[in-house]
Design an enzyme around this catalytic site. Structure first.
Site, PDB file in Angstrom:
ATOM      1  N   HIS A  57       0.818  -1.209   0.000  1.00 35.19           N
ATOM      2  CA  HIS A  57       0.000   0.000   0.000  1.00 35.19           C
ATOM      3  C   HIS A  57       0.856   1.266   0.000  1.00 35.19           C
ATOM      4  CE1 HIS A  57      -3.274  -2.691   0.705  1.00 35.19           C
ATOM      5  NE2 HIS A  57      -2.871  -3.013   1.921  1.00 35.19           N
ATOM      6  N   HIS A 219      -7.339  -4.460  -0.545  1.00 29.87           N
ATOM      7  CA  HIS A 219      -6.736  -5.778  -0.743  1.00 29.87           C
ATOM      8  C   HIS A 219      -7.433  -6.542  -1.869  1.00 29.87           C
ATOM      9  CE1 HIS A 219      -6.297  -4.709   3.587  1.00 29.87           C
ATOM     10  NE2 HIS A 219      -5.051  -5.036   3.335  1.00 29.87           N
TER      11      HIS A 219
END
Length: 357
Positions: A57, A219
């Protein structure tokens, strides 16, 4: 999928090593267990702010370590929560005697491990509090979470609370501020393509050539709907409507209570945005979407907000909370008060966010 990696199992470590060399004036890296921390840590007398989550991320969270933001960040393996020993070691490294705030995204693994880390740190005499971020309006319940997922508001909370800590706020003041930021933020995302986790080597999920996923998680978790591809303006209209039309959202969360010296249930309520609110508008790339497309989204977002009577007073546009190379974007709207606005404008100097210094 082609990637600029060596061995998948070395992905996180080698990325951290590159950060350490590139930003040696700002950060240091501990490898066993893995965490990134301010080069000048610990800062005595200052509340320390730690966050973390699965790698993949970036720049969240490791890219936001530095003056005016995080004191440390704990990266897990790709899309995997960091472990309590990482969080405890980070707390031991950066504790300046004023306590630790853990900023935790609402994913089951993160919640469990940060709670364990809080108990471990407190057993060693380090005052530690957890504040959860749960701002994703796309879902009430979802994979990996107990309620709404924690997404874009996390970055904004780290900046605002980091500035507060830098200015001498005490532990309870920073915790109360972080909770308020969370209550004033709401986010939603869209995916145009999947991403590929290095260790797996194949896409996380499948999207048809003419399909998009509205409300996607960072995700790759499912969103609200899978629909046919639309224009940039149409996608933006759908996303912004879900933020502006979001109803009051109540839930019960667990926080550490220093009076009872244990976990307690806290009732929280997000109130809808209202005409006249001042907002920070954050348009974020999921990793594979170029800045030029984000500005097309922002253009339409600004138009819609003006029509709704929302005053955009600050903006942030770019890849700040990504999902590897996923194509898509997220939009976060944060209602600002005078204190939050002042703290947002305060100096910050990290590898991935800096101004005023």
């Amino acid at each position: 999928m082609k990637k600029l990696i060596n061995q998948p199992e070395d992905f996180v470590r080698e990325s951290l090593a590159g950060m350490a060399v590139a930003h040696a004036d700002l950060i240091k890296v501990n490898y066993e267990p893995a965490f990134v921390y301010r080069a000048d840590a610990p800062v005595q007398g200052k509340v320390s702010i730690i966050s973390g989550g699965g790698s993949g991320h970036e720049p969240m969270h490791t890219g936001f370590v530095g003056r005016g933001m995080l004191d440390a960040a704990c990266p897990g393996e790709v899309f995997t929560s960091p472990t309590p020993d990482q969080m405890l070691a980070a707390a031991q490294q950066v504790d300046g005697g004023a306590g630790i705030i853990y900023i935790v995204k609402n994913y089951s693994g993160d919640l469990m491990n940060f709670e364990m880390a809080t108990e471990l740190a407190r057993s060693e005499g380090i005052r530690t509090l957890n504040i959860m971020i749960d701002d994703d309006v796309a879902v009430k319940d979802s994979l990996y979470t107990q309620g709404r997922r924690g997404v874009g508001t996390t970055v904004l909370a780290e900046k605002i609370c980091g500035a507060a800590a830098e200015q001498g706020y005490d532990l309870r003041q920073v915790a109360d501020l972080c909770r308020r930021v969370n209550l004033h933020g709401r986010s939603v995302g869209v995916a145009l393509s999947s991403c590929t986790v290095p260790a797996k080597g194949t896409p996380t999920f499948a999207l048809g050539d003419n399909e998009i996923e509205l409300g996607i998680g960072i995700h790759g978790e499912p969103g609200r709907a899978r629909v046919s591809m639309k224009s940039g303006d149409e996608i933006t209209e759908i996303l912004v409507a879900s933020l502006i039309d979001d109803l009051p959202y109540g839930r019960t969360v667990r926080e550490w209570n220093e009076v009872t010296d244990g976990w307690v249930d806290v009732e929280l309520l997000n109130k809808p945005l209202q005409k006249g609110d001042r907002i920070l508008a954050f348009v974020n790339s999921m990793g594979g979407t170029p800045i030029s497309e984000l500005y097309i989204v922002y253009r339409k977002l600004a138009e819609i907000c003006e029509m709704a009577g929302l005053q955009i007073v600050r903006s942030l546009i770019g890849p700040y909370i990504t999902s590897l190379e996923m194509q898509g974007c997220s939009i976060t709207l944060l209602k600002l008060d005078d204190e939050m606005l002042r703290l947002w404008d305060a100096p910050v100097k990290t590898p991935s966010l800096r101004w005023g210094v």
